[in-house]
Write a protein that holds these residues in place. Structure first.
Motif, PDB file in Angstrom:
ATOM      1  N   GLY A 228       0.752  -1.320   0.043  1.00 14.25           N
ATOM      2  CA  GLY A 228      -0.132   0.027   0.028  1.00 14.25           C
ATOM      3  C   GLY A 228       1.005   1.240   0.003  1.00 14.25           C
ATOM      4  O   GLY A 228       0.273   2.324   0.365  1.00 14.25           O
ATOM      5  N   CYS A 229       2.077   1.100  -0.404  1.00 11.99           N
ATOM      6  CA  CYS A 229       2.825   2.063  -0.348  1.00 11.99           C
ATOM      7  C   CYS A 229       3.614   2.531  -1.747  1.00 11.99           C
ATOM      8  O   CYS A 229       4.264   1.759  -2.404  1.00 11.99           O
ATOM      9  CB  CYS A 229       4.132   1.742   0.588  1.00 11.99           C
ATOM     10  N   VAL A 230       3.762   3.804  -2.010  1.00 10.06           N
ATOM     11  CA  VAL A 230       4.131   4.384  -3.404  1.00 10.06           C
ATOM     12  C   VAL A 230       5.357   4.802  -3.087  1.00 10.06           C
ATOM     13  O   VAL A 230       5.706   6.157  -2.562  1.00 10.06           O
ATOM     14  CB  VAL A 230       3.127   5.397  -3.951  1.00 10.06           C
ATOM     15  N   TRP A 231       6.567   4.030  -3.283  1.00  7.39           N
ATOM     16  CA  TRP A 231       7.839   4.342  -2.497  1.00  7.39           C
ATOM     17  C   TRP A 231       8.679   5.084  -3.660  1.00  7.39           C
ATOM     18  O   TRP A 231       9.725   5.545  -3.313  1.00  7.39           O
ATOM     19  CB  TRP A 231       8.577   3.078  -2.321  1.00  7.39           C
ATOM     20  N   ASN A 232       7.942   5.786  -4.745  1.00  5.80           N
ATOM     21  CA  ASN A 232       8.757   6.638  -5.771  1.00  5.80           C
ATOM     22  C   ASN A 232       8.330   8.160  -5.836  1.00  5.80           C
ATOM     23  O   ASN A 232       8.505   8.558  -6.857  1.00  5.80           O
ATOM     24  CB  ASN A 232       8.724   5.826  -7.139  1.00  5.80           C
ATOM     25  N   ARG A 233       7.531   8.492  -5.024  1.00  5.75           N
ATOM     26  CA  ARG A 233       6.864   9.774  -5.006  1.00  5.75           C
ATOM     27  C   ARG A 233       8.118  10.708  -4.520  1.00  5.75           C
ATOM     28  O   ARG A 233       9.180  10.499  -4.117  1.00  5.75           O
ATOM     29  CB  ARG A 233       5.895   9.795  -3.673  1.00  5.75           C
ATOM     30  N   ASP A 234       7.753  12.088  -5.155  1.00  2.28           N
ATOM     31  CA  ASP A 234       8.900  13.082  -5.154  1.00  2.28           C
ATOM     32  C   ASP A 234       8.546  13.760  -3.916  1.00  2.28           C
ATOM     33  O   ASP A 234       7.655  14.500  -3.725  1.00  2.28           O
ATOM     34  CB  ASP A 234       8.400  14.047  -6.400  1.00  2.28           C
ATOM     35  N   ILE A 235       9.263  13.379  -2.851  1.00  2.00           N
ATOM     36  CA  ILE A 235       8.946  14.216  -1.464  1.00  2.00           C
ATOM     37  C   ILE A 235       9.242  15.625  -1.687  1.00  2.00           C
ATOM     38  O   ILE A 235       8.347  16.299  -0.913  1.00  2.00           O
ATOM     39  CB  ILE A 235       9.688  13.602  -0.218  1.00  2.00           C
ATOM     40  N   ASP A 236      10.508  15.833  -2.217  1.00  2.00           N
ATOM     41  CA  ASP A 236      10.713  17.309  -2.224  1.00  2.00           C
ATOM     42  C   ASP A 236       9.461  18.172  -2.931  1.00  2.00           C
ATOM     43  O   ASP A 236       9.027  19.183  -2.469  1.00  2.00           O
ATOM     44  CB  ASP A 236      11.730  17.654  -3.449  1.00  2.00           C
ATOM     45  N   LYS A 237       9.052  17.628  -4.056  1.00  2.00           N
ATOM     46  CA  LYS A 237       7.879  18.299  -4.508  1.00  2.00           C
ATOM     47  C   LYS A 237       6.486  18.226  -3.990  1.00  2.00           C
ATOM     48  O   LYS A 237       5.845  19.244  -3.926  1.00  2.00           O
ATOM     49  CB  LYS A 237       7.791  17.717  -6.145  1.00  2.00           C
ATOM     50  N   ILE A 238       6.099  17.323  -3.371  1.00  2.00           N
ATOM     51  CA  ILE A 238       5.118  17.329  -2.484  1.00  2.00           C
ATOM     52  C   ILE A 238       5.272  18.427  -1.220  1.00  2.00           C
ATOM     53  O   ILE A 238       4.097  19.120  -0.944  1.00  2.00           O
ATOM     54  CB  ILE A 238       4.760  15.474  -1.837  1.00  2.00           C
ATOM     55  N   VAL A 239       6.237  18.375  -0.620  1.00  3.69           N
ATOM     56  CA  VAL A 239       6.370  19.622   0.479  1.00  3.69           C
ATOM     57  C   VAL A 239       6.295  20.860  -0.129  1.00  3.69           C
ATOM     58  O   VAL A 239       5.697  21.736   0.480  1.00  3.69           O
ATOM     59  CB  VAL A 239       7.885  19.142   1.139  1.00  3.69           C
ATOM     60  N   GLU A 240       7.214  21.070  -1.110  1.00  2.97           N
ATOM     61  CA  GLU A 240       7.020  22.466  -1.681  1.00  2.97           C
ATOM     62  C   GLU A 240       5.581  22.616  -2.286  1.00  2.97           C
ATOM     63  O   GLU A 240       5.305  24.112  -1.757  1.00  2.97           O
ATOM     64  CB  GLU A 240       7.896  22.454  -3.035  1.00  2.97           C
ATOM     65  N   SER A 241       4.832  22.075  -2.676  1.00  5.01           N
ATOM     66  CA  SER A 241       3.660  22.073  -3.163  1.00  5.01           C
ATOM     67  C   SER A 241       2.557  22.458  -2.081  1.00  5.01           C
ATOM     68  O   SER A 241       1.468  22.940  -2.329  1.00  5.01           O
ATOM     69  CB  SER A 241       2.983  21.074  -4.247  1.00  5.01           C
TER      70      SER A 241
END
Length: 267
Positions: A228-241
């Protein structure tokens, strides 16, 4: 424990964890190949190749299924990679006051909250079966710890709390599993006090090693199906947005692990 002591241990853990991850990654690349089981894992239960577990919004069903074996499955990896030390450091140095933890799961942060600076901890998750395991852990803790904790089922994107309710909000390895992680971070900012902190320990794609990110991309569907884990998400982009104001950002394990201390967006 002093910051210098933690820093020394962090250095040792980072090196050993990186060696471990590198060995696993190279081993899979050299010897793993595309096994039949991996190909089948990309298919839905109906054999439909268009099914995407990365985009499937029903991940809570997966968490319900793996709840009772989850701790046993990941305990060794977290120990070798020093994740437990990172959890402890994040909470020991930065958690204060009235704390909300989202995506709390089986309560893997239990025992890491400082007793002096943290007054109350509310653990929330969308999976009641995951939280049952957290409750089992709490039942074996002291009376003071039991009183200090509340546990409830809640959707992190629609929290049942008024604005400015918490001094600290914690999410460890949850952004990979929320349907809309940016919306969740915005919601966390809503219920966090303006001078409060939002603490994140996450994993995602790395900017420093494209080969490793390519591997995460290649196997994202299989991993999402199993965990249930999407391990390739762009954390930098998520936090910035999300608009979060960063105070600290450290990367470990070839850039795939994110240690973040942030504040709500300044209005």
């Amino acid at each position: 424990m002093s910051m210098s002591t933690y820093a020394r241990r962090f250095g040792i853990v980072a090196v050993s964890g990186s060696v471990y991850v590198g060995a696993v990654y190279l081993g899979i690349q050299l010897y793993g190949g595309e096994r039949k089981g991996q190909q089948q894992a990309l298919l839905g239960e109906d054999g439909n190749k268009t099914t995407s577990y990365v985009l499937d919004p029903r991940r809570t069903a997966t968490f319900q299924k793996i709840a009772y074996s989850y701790d046993d499955e990941i305990a060794k990896d977290e120990f070798v990679m020093g994740i437990n030390l990172m959890r402890r450091a994040l909470l020991y140095f930065h958690a204060t006051g009235n704390v909300l933890e989202v995506g709390a799961g089986t309560g893997r942060n239990l025992g890491y909250y400082p007793s002096g600076s943290v007054k109350k901890i509310t653990l929330t998750d969308s999976s009641d079966k995951m939280l049952e395991k957290a409750k089992e852990k709490l039942s074996g803790m002291s009376t003071a710890e039991k009183v200090r904790h509340d546990v409830m089922v809640a959707d992190a994107s629609q929290l049942p709390y008024p604005d400015n309710s918490f001094d600290t909000i914690v999410d460890t390895f949850g952004l990979c599993s929320f349907d809309d992680p940016t919306a969740v971070l915005k919601e966390l900012q809503r219920v966090c006090k303006p001078d409060g902190k939002i603490l994140l320990l996450e994993h995602g794609r790395t900017k420093a090693y494209t080969g490793l990110s390519s591997y995460l991309d290649k196997h994202a569907e299989r991993h999402a199906k199993n965990w249930g884990c999407v391990w390739n998400r762009d954390i930098d982009k998520i936090v910035e947005s999300s608009g979060l104001t960063l105070e600290k950002l450290h990367n470990f394990h070839f850039g795939t692990t994110y240690y973040i201390v942030a504040k709500p967006e300044t209005q």
